[in-house]
Design an enzyme around this catalytic site. Structure first.
Site, PDB file in Angstrom:
ATOM      1  N   HIS A 178      -7.944  16.010   2.623  1.00 27.60           N
ATOM      2  CA  HIS A 178      -7.140  14.853   2.208  1.00 27.60           C
ATOM      3  C   HIS A 178      -7.416  14.491   0.748  1.00 27.60           C
ATOM      4  O   HIS A 178      -8.435  14.878   0.185  1.00 27.60           O
ATOM      5  CB  HIS A 178      -7.478  13.624   3.069  1.00 27.60           C
ATOM      6  CG  HIS A 178      -6.825  13.639   4.421  1.00 27.60           C
ATOM      7  ND1 HIS A 178      -7.389  14.279   5.503  1.00 27.60           N
ATOM      8  CD2 HIS A 178      -5.655  13.092   4.867  1.00 27.60           C
ATOM      9  CE1 HIS A 178      -6.606  14.131   6.557  1.00 27.60           C
ATOM     10  NE2 HIS A 178      -5.549  13.413   6.203  1.00 27.60           N
TER      11      HIS A 178
ATOM     12  N   GLY B 213       0.820  -1.214   0.000  1.00 30.45           N
ATOM     13  CA  GLY B 213       0.000   0.000   0.000  1.00 30.45           C
ATOM     14  C   GLY B 213       0.852   1.261   0.000  1.00 30.45           C
ATOM     15  O   GLY B 213       2.079   1.201   0.073  1.00 30.45           O
TER      16      GLY B 213
ATOM     17  N   GLY C 272      -1.199   2.002  12.293  1.00 37.75           N
ATOM     18  CA  GLY C 272      -1.467   3.344  11.783  1.00 37.75           C
ATOM     19  C   GLY C 272      -2.800   3.447  11.071  1.00 37.75           C
ATOM     20  O   GLY C 272      -3.217   4.548  10.681  1.00 37.75           O
ATOM     21  N   THR C 273      -3.452   2.312  10.896  1.00 41.77           N
ATOM     22  CA  THR C 273      -4.741   2.288  10.194  1.00 41.77           C
ATOM     23  C   THR C 273      -5.743   3.207  10.890  1.00 41.77           C
ATOM     24  O   THR C 273      -5.738   3.304  12.122  1.00 41.77           O
ATOM     25  CB  THR C 273      -5.258   0.833  10.176  1.00 41.77           C
ATOM     26  OG1 THR C 273      -4.275   0.045   9.494  1.00 41.77           O
ATOM     27  CG2 THR C 273      -6.598   0.705   9.477  1.00 41.77           C
ATOM     28  N   THR C 274      -6.590   3.856  10.119  1.00 40.97           N
ATOM     29  CA  THR C 274      -7.614   4.739  10.697  1.00 40.97           C
ATOM     30  C   THR C 274      -9.004   4.204  10.349  1.00 40.97           C
ATOM     31  O   THR C 274      -9.146   3.270   9.564  1.00 40.97           O
ATOM     32  CB  THR C 274      -7.476   6.180  10.160  1.00 40.97           C
ATOM     33  OG1 THR C 274      -7.699   6.157   8.747  1.00 40.97           O
ATOM     34  CG2 THR C 274      -6.105   6.749  10.454  1.00 40.97           C
TER      35      THR C 274
ATOM     36  N   LYS D 250      -8.959   8.847   0.015  1.00 42.89           N
ATOM     37  CA  LYS D 250      -9.111   8.543   1.449  1.00 42.89           C
ATOM     38  C   LYS D 250     -10.529   8.063   1.718  1.00 42.89           C
ATOM     39  O   LYS D 250     -11.506   8.702   1.335  1.00 42.89           O
ATOM     40  CB  LYS D 250      -8.784   9.777   2.303  1.00 42.89           C
ATOM     41  CG  LYS D 250      -8.897   9.485   3.790  1.00 42.89           C
ATOM     42  CD  LYS D 250      -8.210  10.523   4.652  1.00 42.89           C
ATOM     43  CE  LYS D 250      -8.357  10.230   6.132  1.00 42.89           C
ATOM     44  NZ  LYS D 250      -7.723   8.962   6.556  1.00 42.89           N
TER      45      LYS D 250
ATOM     46  N   SER E  40      -2.061   4.816  16.418  1.00 43.08           N
ATOM     47  CA  SER E  40      -2.162   6.269  16.247  1.00 43.08           C
ATOM     48  C   SER E  40      -2.700   6.601  14.854  1.00 43.08           C
ATOM     49  O   SER E  40      -2.212   6.069  13.861  1.00 43.08           O
ATOM     50  CB  SER E  40      -0.794   6.927  16.416  1.00 43.08           C
ATOM     51  OG  SER E  40      -0.912   8.306  16.125  1.00 43.08           O
ATOM     52  N   PRO E  41      -3.676   7.497  14.773  1.00 42.89           N
ATOM     53  CA  PRO E  41      -4.177   7.886  13.456  1.00 42.89           C
ATOM     54  C   PRO E  41      -3.211   8.809  12.725  1.00 42.89           C
ATOM     55  O   PRO E  41      -3.426   9.121  11.543  1.00 42.89           O
ATOM     56  CB  PRO E  41      -5.476   8.628  13.790  1.00 42.89           C
ATOM     57  CG  PRO E  41      -5.269   9.170  15.168  1.00 42.89           C
ATOM     58  CD  PRO E  41      -4.388   8.165  15.869  1.00 42.89           C
TER      59      PRO E  41
HETATM   60  N1  LIG Z   1      -1.380   6.794  11.153  1.00 45.73           N
HETATM   61  C1  LIG Z   1      -0.908   7.519  10.154  1.00 45.73           C
HETATM   62  O1  LIG Z   1       0.022   8.335  10.314  1.00 45.73           O
HETATM   63  C2  LIG Z   1      -1.506   7.348   8.778  1.00 45.73           C
HETATM   64  C3  LIG Z   1      -1.002   8.054   7.673  1.00 45.73           C
HETATM   65  C4  LIG Z   1      -1.541   7.796   6.417  1.00 45.73           C
HETATM   66  C5  LIG Z   1      -2.540   6.844   6.265  1.00 45.73           C
HETATM   67  N2  LIG Z   1      -3.029   6.205   7.358  1.00 45.73           N
HETATM   68  C6  LIG Z   1      -4.041   5.150   7.261  1.00 45.73           C
HETATM   69  O2  LIG Z   1      -3.364   3.921   6.940  1.00 45.73           O
HETATM   70  C7  LIG Z   1      -4.267   3.035   6.264  1.00 45.73           C
HETATM   71  C8  LIG Z   1      -3.643   2.531   4.974  1.00 45.73           C
HETATM   72  O3  LIG Z   1      -3.462   3.632   4.107  1.00 45.73           O
HETATM   73  P1  LIG Z   1      -2.810   3.449   2.666  1.00 45.73           P
HETATM   74  O4  LIG Z   1      -2.974   4.758   1.993  1.00 45.73           O
HETATM   75  O5  LIG Z   1      -1.459   2.824   2.757  1.00 45.73           O
HETATM   76  O6  LIG Z   1      -3.848   2.383   2.048  1.00 45.73           O
HETATM   77  P2  LIG Z   1      -3.647   1.431   0.778  1.00 45.73           P
HETATM   78  O7  LIG Z   1      -2.704   2.046  -0.188  1.00 45.73           O
HETATM   79  O8  LIG Z   1      -5.008   1.059   0.333  1.00 45.73           O
HETATM   80  O9  LIG Z   1      -2.893   0.132   1.391  1.00 45.73           O
HETATM   81  C9  LIG Z   1      -3.541  -0.817   2.211  1.00 45.73           C
HETATM   82  C10 LIG Z   1      -2.671  -2.036   2.313  1.00 45.73           C
HETATM   83  O10 LIG Z   1      -3.275  -2.997   3.184  1.00 45.73           O
HETATM   84  C11 LIG Z   1      -3.162  -4.276   2.582  1.00 45.73           C
HETATM   85  N3  LIG Z   1      -4.157  -5.198   3.133  1.00 45.73           N
HETATM   86  C12 LIG Z   1      -5.499  -5.235   2.913  1.00 45.73           C
HETATM   87  N4  LIG Z   1      -6.053  -6.250   3.615  1.00 45.73           N
HETATM   88  C13 LIG Z   1      -5.045  -6.847   4.290  1.00 45.73           C
HETATM   89  C14 LIG Z   1      -4.959  -7.951   5.186  1.00 45.73           C
HETATM   90  N5  LIG Z   1      -6.069  -8.662   5.527  1.00 45.73           N
HETATM   91  N6  LIG Z   1      -3.760  -8.269   5.707  1.00 45.73           N
HETATM   92  C15 LIG Z   1      -2.648  -7.605   5.369  1.00 45.73           C
HETATM   93  N7  LIG Z   1      -2.649  -6.571   4.504  1.00 45.73           N
HETATM   94  C16 LIG Z   1      -3.832  -6.189   3.980  1.00 45.73           C
HETATM   95  C17 LIG Z   1      -3.353  -3.976   1.118  1.00 45.73           C
HETATM   96  O11 LIG Z   1      -2.904  -5.051   0.323  1.00 45.73           O
HETATM   97  P3  LIG Z   1      -3.525  -5.260  -1.175  1.00 45.73           P
HETATM   98  O12 LIG Z   1      -2.932  -4.152  -1.998  1.00 45.73           O
HETATM   99  O13 LIG Z   1      -3.058  -6.601  -1.552  1.00 45.73           O
HETATM  100  O14 LIG Z   1      -5.028  -5.153  -1.028  1.00 45.73           O
HETATM  101  C18 LIG Z   1      -2.437  -2.750   0.988  1.00 45.73           C
HETATM  102  O15 LIG Z   1      -1.083  -3.159   0.939  1.00 45.73           O
HETATM  103  C19 LIG Z   1      -5.566   3.857   6.078  1.00 45.73           C
HETATM  104  O16 LIG Z   1      -6.451   3.537   7.113  1.00 45.73           O
HETATM  105  C20 LIG Z   1      -5.100   5.310   6.196  1.00 45.73           C
HETATM  106  O17 LIG Z   1      -6.110   6.187   6.602  1.00 45.73           O
HETATM  107  C21 LIG Z   1      -2.527   6.438   8.601  1.00 45.73           C
END
Ligand SMILES: NC(=O)c1ccc[n+]([C@@H]2O[C@H](COP(=O)([O-])OP(=O)(O)OC[C@H]3O[C@@H](n4cnc5c(N)ncnc54)[C@H](OP(=O)(O)O)[C@@H]3O)[C@@H](O)[C@H]2O)c1
Length: 273
Positions: free
Chosen positions: A166, A24, A110-112, A170, A134-135
């Site tokens: 965002h 991701g 970090g997931t939200t 998102k 943490s979000p």
């Molecule tokens: N805390 C922070 O600082 C922060 C900052 C930015 C974003 N976030 C949050 O982080 C999350 C991810 O954001 P992103 O932009 O990286 O999303 P993304 O690009 O959609 O990536 C999600 C990842 O999760 C994987 N995944 C899905 N189901 C899974 C499972 N059952 N087991 C293991 N991996 C799995 C996906 O794999 P596939 O590609 O194979 O589906 C993909 O690699 C969101 O909730 C976002 O809001 C948090």
């Protein structure tokens, strides 16, 4: 205490890291930044990922030969690491929690977009390990949270609002960061409801928190906290310039968390507030 396994590692200063959600946006950003101090020893994508079985090097995420595996490998892979960083989606986090608990290593999520039930379940399942959910892992956003809470304590007659902006991909809104800041302000100001937008006749109530979301383009995350008084206002603002801010903050927090006893920690703890 720093685990012996880290100290005895061949590269004695290296922390062995598993990244869940490696394919991701955030997983890749963490992998890119984890070049010094960390070795990525585990890489997990979803079951249906076309990258399963390929190495990080083959898919261009990092020069390492670590093989990308599905969630069923989490317990084995994570138990051979010192820390786990996970950026996926709320349902996946809940599904993966038992395996993470069995692995028993420091875990950063970090997931939200969690609902109360999901969050409580995660905290319960992962109570045996050092846990940081943490979000927003960016150090600047953590400072924004602290400053917003302090402002809400001082400016008891001001009306607080949050505007967050965002990228259009998102999924959840308001952002987890906006919700976290809103909770901190609400507690200090005694607000008891949140309004996420206005239309028609909609006077601001005294005990109401206003949180507005804007979606579009590629913005990685803007949060503006506005405190409106009768004759003045203040505006506290944090703009992430790239996802590297979250990745760098997550890695900074991971270095801190691997030395901690089991418990639930926050980014404020990491920064000493
Ligand atoms: N805390 C922070 O600082 C922060 C900052 C930015 C974003 N976030 C949050 O982080 C999350 C991810 O954001 P992103 O932009 O990286 O999303 P993304 O690009 O959609 O990536 C999600 C990842 O999760 C994987 N995944 C899905 N189901 C899974 C499972 N059952 N087991 C293991 N991996 C799995 C996906 O794999 P596939 O590609 O194979 O589906 C993909 O690699 C969101 O909730 C976002 O809001 C948090």
């Amino acid at each position: 205490m720093l685990k012996e396994s880290i100290m005895n590692d061949n590269n004695h200063s290296q922390i062995r890291l598993t990244i869940i959600g490696i394919t991701g946006r955030m997983g890749r950003a963490v992998a890119m930044q984890a070049r010094s101090s960390f070795t990525i020893t585990g890489a997990i994508a979803s079951d249906s990922s076309r990258y399963i079985g390929k190495t990080l090097s083959e898919v261009g995420i990092s020069p390492l030969q670590t093989v990308i595996e599905g969630p069923e490998a989490i317990r084995d892979v994570a138990s051979r690491s010192d820390a786990v960083i996970s950026f996926t989606n709320p349902e996946a986090e809940v599904k993966n929690a038992k395996k993470l608990s069995e692995a028993g290593v420091a875990t950063l999520i970090g997931t939200t977009g969690f609902n109360e039930e999901q969050r409580a379940l995660l905290i319960k399942t992962l109570s045996n390990l050092p846990l940081l959910i943490s979000p927003n892992f960016s150090l600047g956003a953590t400072a924004l949270l602290v400053l917003s809470r302090a402002s809400a304590s001082m400016l008891t007659d001001f009306d607080f609002s949050i505007v967050e902006m965002h990228h259009s991909a998102k999924k959840d809104s308001p952002s987890g960061t906006a919700r976290q800041i809103a909770e901190a302000v609400m507690e200090k100001r005694g607000y008891n409801s949140i309004i996420n937008g206005r239309s028609g006749i909609s006077l601001r109530k005294q005990e109401e928190m206003e949180v507005l979301s804007v979606r579009g383009g590629g913005n990685p995350g803007l949060h503006t906290v506005i405190a409106n008084g009768q004759y003045e206002y203040i505006r506290l603002e944090h703009q992430v310039l790239s996802r590297d801010a979250f990745a760098a903050g997550a890695l900074h927090a991971a270095k801190w968390l691997v030395k901690k006893e089991p418990g639930v920690y926050s980014m404020e703890d990491v920064l000493g507030f």
